[in-house]
Design an enzyme around this catalytic site. Structure first.
Site, PDB file in Angstrom:
ATOM      1  N   GLU A 119     -24.795  -6.976 -22.601  1.00 37.10           N
ATOM      2  CA  GLU A 119     -25.206  -6.187 -21.431  1.00 37.10           C
ATOM      3  C   GLU A 119     -26.654  -5.697 -21.616  1.00 37.10           C
ATOM      4  O   GLU A 119     -27.024  -5.232 -22.695  1.00 37.10           O
ATOM      5  CB  GLU A 119     -24.278  -4.963 -21.294  1.00 37.10           C
ATOM      6  CG  GLU A 119     -24.616  -4.072 -20.110  1.00 37.10           C
ATOM      7  CD  GLU A 119     -23.721  -2.834 -20.012  1.00 37.10           C
ATOM      8  OE1 GLU A 119     -23.091  -2.461 -21.032  1.00 37.10           O
ATOM      9  OE2 GLU A 119     -23.661  -2.241 -18.923  1.00 37.10           O
ATOM     10  N   LYS A 176     -22.538  -5.045 -11.798  1.00 38.32           N
ATOM     11  CA  LYS A 176     -21.493  -4.228 -12.466  1.00 38.32           C
ATOM     12  C   LYS A 176     -20.787  -3.343 -11.440  1.00 38.32           C
ATOM     13  O   LYS A 176     -21.424  -2.583 -10.722  1.00 38.32           O
ATOM     14  CB  LYS A 176     -22.179  -3.384 -13.541  1.00 38.32           C
ATOM     15  CG  LYS A 176     -21.276  -2.462 -14.351  1.00 38.32           C
ATOM     16  CD  LYS A 176     -22.076  -1.889 -15.525  1.00 38.32           C
ATOM     17  CE  LYS A 176     -21.354  -0.867 -16.338  1.00 38.32           C
ATOM     18  NZ  LYS A 176     -22.120  -0.467 -17.539  1.00 38.32           N
ATOM     19  N   CYS A 194     -19.221  -4.673 -18.801  1.00 37.75           N
ATOM     20  CA  CYS A 194     -18.847  -3.534 -19.662  1.00 37.75           C
ATOM     21  C   CYS A 194     -17.701  -2.654 -19.167  1.00 37.75           C
ATOM     22  O   CYS A 194     -16.550  -2.948 -19.396  1.00 37.75           O
ATOM     23  CB  CYS A 194     -20.072  -2.692 -19.979  1.00 37.75           C
ATOM     24  SG  CYS A 194     -19.710  -1.586 -21.370  1.00 37.75           S
TER      25      CYS A 194
HETATM   26  N1  LIG Z   1     -22.214   0.297 -20.879  1.00 38.38           N
HETATM   27  C1  LIG Z   1     -21.065   0.860 -20.610  1.00 38.38           C
HETATM   28  O1  LIG Z   1     -20.576   0.759 -19.501  1.00 38.38           O
HETATM   29  N2  LIG Z   1     -20.480   1.551 -21.630  1.00 38.38           N
HETATM   30  C2  LIG Z   1     -19.361   2.388 -21.426  1.00 38.38           C
HETATM   31  C3  LIG Z   1     -18.556   2.558 -22.635  1.00 38.38           C
HETATM   32  C4  LIG Z   1     -17.341   1.699 -22.687  1.00 38.38           C
HETATM   33  O2  LIG Z   1     -16.929   1.149 -21.673  1.00 38.38           O
HETATM   34  O3  LIG Z   1     -16.764   1.582 -23.756  1.00 38.38           O
END
Ligand SMILES: NC(=O)NCCC(=O)O
Length: 370
Positions: A118, A195, A232
């Site tokens: 990401e 996203k 993510c």
């Molecule tokens: N970049 C992101 O969405 N991180 C959130 C943390 C997770 O989903 O573990």
């Protein structure tokens, strides 16, 4: 990274007595995934370039009417090569160089589709609450320099490239999005997938940086299979995985950035469960290291691939850059679907009705008390 466990697998290999190890792996991983024999030149290049290279394969049964549909995917996890106070353009150039040398090795290993982590062109700065210089890393998905760079790689190596970046959308007032750009093996831009779910957990307050995606659950028909990108935080949302799958995704990439104290116990479960529930392959990727000027925590890598039958590869290292090469026969998706029938037994029409009711302000939960 001092004091960090290298990987769960190396720990198991070290401490579980050999007669028990195969049984432990069967229970934890659904069996021992076939090891791929990778070219010696690739292995030695990876060593010289200081990244881990692992290869595994998932097989499917032979069918009478369909030929095997073998594809090799590559998952890349990496640290930021330069301190975060280096000039923006210099940091981006260093990341391009790092990825270029990893992709070259992926090509030697016959990778057909590669996916990066990401927001791979920048430090993971969304937790700092600082705007500059981080928003300067945003680029056009269509003609930014990173997309052009990836188009060159795709053409050169005949490889589909999934490039998750911070996108600046000039057509819509310079709006920022967290976007995966998908480039065909011809070098043509296939499209982009934004996203859908933005975290509101711990330091991951990312909603002041970019907007909730508006591209829905696009899947991309490539020469090597139908792919989708669930970025993510979407990993925690089973309906998000489901919608990509309902649109026909056979492989769902999950480029991520997450830290040990927050999510490491969830990491081996969620994407693997999505592969089982949706009869597809899932490919979670996590970066490694830290944001050098900010005490956010340790990004623990551990990228892996899960198959529709619930088996999975070992994870890459928790601390090192790495390339995971995984060969898969996409026929396994339908074979497992025909065995477990979750798409047939899912009763989606019932849930569609009930969800439509549950999101209404006048909804009353169906609970019976004494
Ligand atoms: N970049 C992101 O969405 N991180 C959130 C943390 C997770 O989903 O573990």
């Amino acid at each position: 990274m001092e004091g960090e466990l290298e990987s769960l697998e190396s720990c198991l290999e070290r401490h579980i007595p050999p007669p028990d190890l195969a049984e432990v792996k069967r229970i934890l991983y659904g069996g021992e995934t076939r090891k791929l024999s990778l070219p010696a030149a690739a292995l030695s290049s990876a060593q010289q370039r200081d990244f881990e290279l692992q290869g595994y394969g998932f097989d499917a049964a032979a069918e009478q009417l369909r030929r095997p549909r073998i594809v090799r995917v590559g998952l890349v996890q990496n640290k930021i090569p330069l301190p975060t106070d280096t000039a923006v353009a210099v940091q981006v150039a260093a990341l391009h160089r790092r990825i270029e040398e990893i992709v070259e090795v992926a090509a030697m290993c016959g990778v057909n589709i590669i996916c990066f982590q990401e927001a791979w062109t920048m430090p993971f700065a969304f937790c700092t609450r600082e705007k500059l210089p981080w928003t300067e890393f945003a680029e056009s998905a269509e003609d930014g320099m990173t997309t052009k760079f990836c188009q060159e790689l795709a053409k050169k190596y005949n490889m589909v490239v999934v490039s998750p970046i911070l996108e600046r959308d000039e057509i819509h007032g310079g709006t920022l999005w967290n976007t995966a750009v998908v480039i065909s093996n011809s070098g043509a831009l296939l499209g982009k997938s934004r996203k859908n779910h933005i975290p509101r957990v711990g330091d991951f307050n990312e909603s002041t940086y970019y907007m909730e995606g508006n591209t829905g659950h696009t899947v991309f028909q490539t020469q090597f299979g139908t792919i989708a990108v669930n970025i993510c935080f979407g990993r925690h949302h089973p309906l998000n995985w489901l919608m990509y799958s309902l649109n026909g995704a056979e492989i769902i990439f999950n480029p991520s950035a997450t830290i040990g104290t927050l999510s490491e116990s969830l990491w081996p479960i969620e994407a693997r469960n999505a592969a089982i529930a949706n009869h597809c392959f899932t490919c979670p990727i996590n970066r490694v290291g830290t944001v050098s000027h900010h005490d956010l925590g340790h990004f623990y890598g551990s990228s892996y691939v899960a198959a529709p039958d619930g088996s999975r590869t070992p994870g890459l290292s928790r601390t090192q850059d790495g390339l995971l090469v995984v060969e898969m026969d996409l026929n396994l998706c339908r074979q497992v679907s025909d065995k477990w029938n979750f798409k047939m037994t899912g009763r989606y029409e019932m849930y569609a009705d009930k969800l439509a009711e549950a999101v209404q302000p006048c909804f009353t939960p169906n609970v019976i008390g004494e």
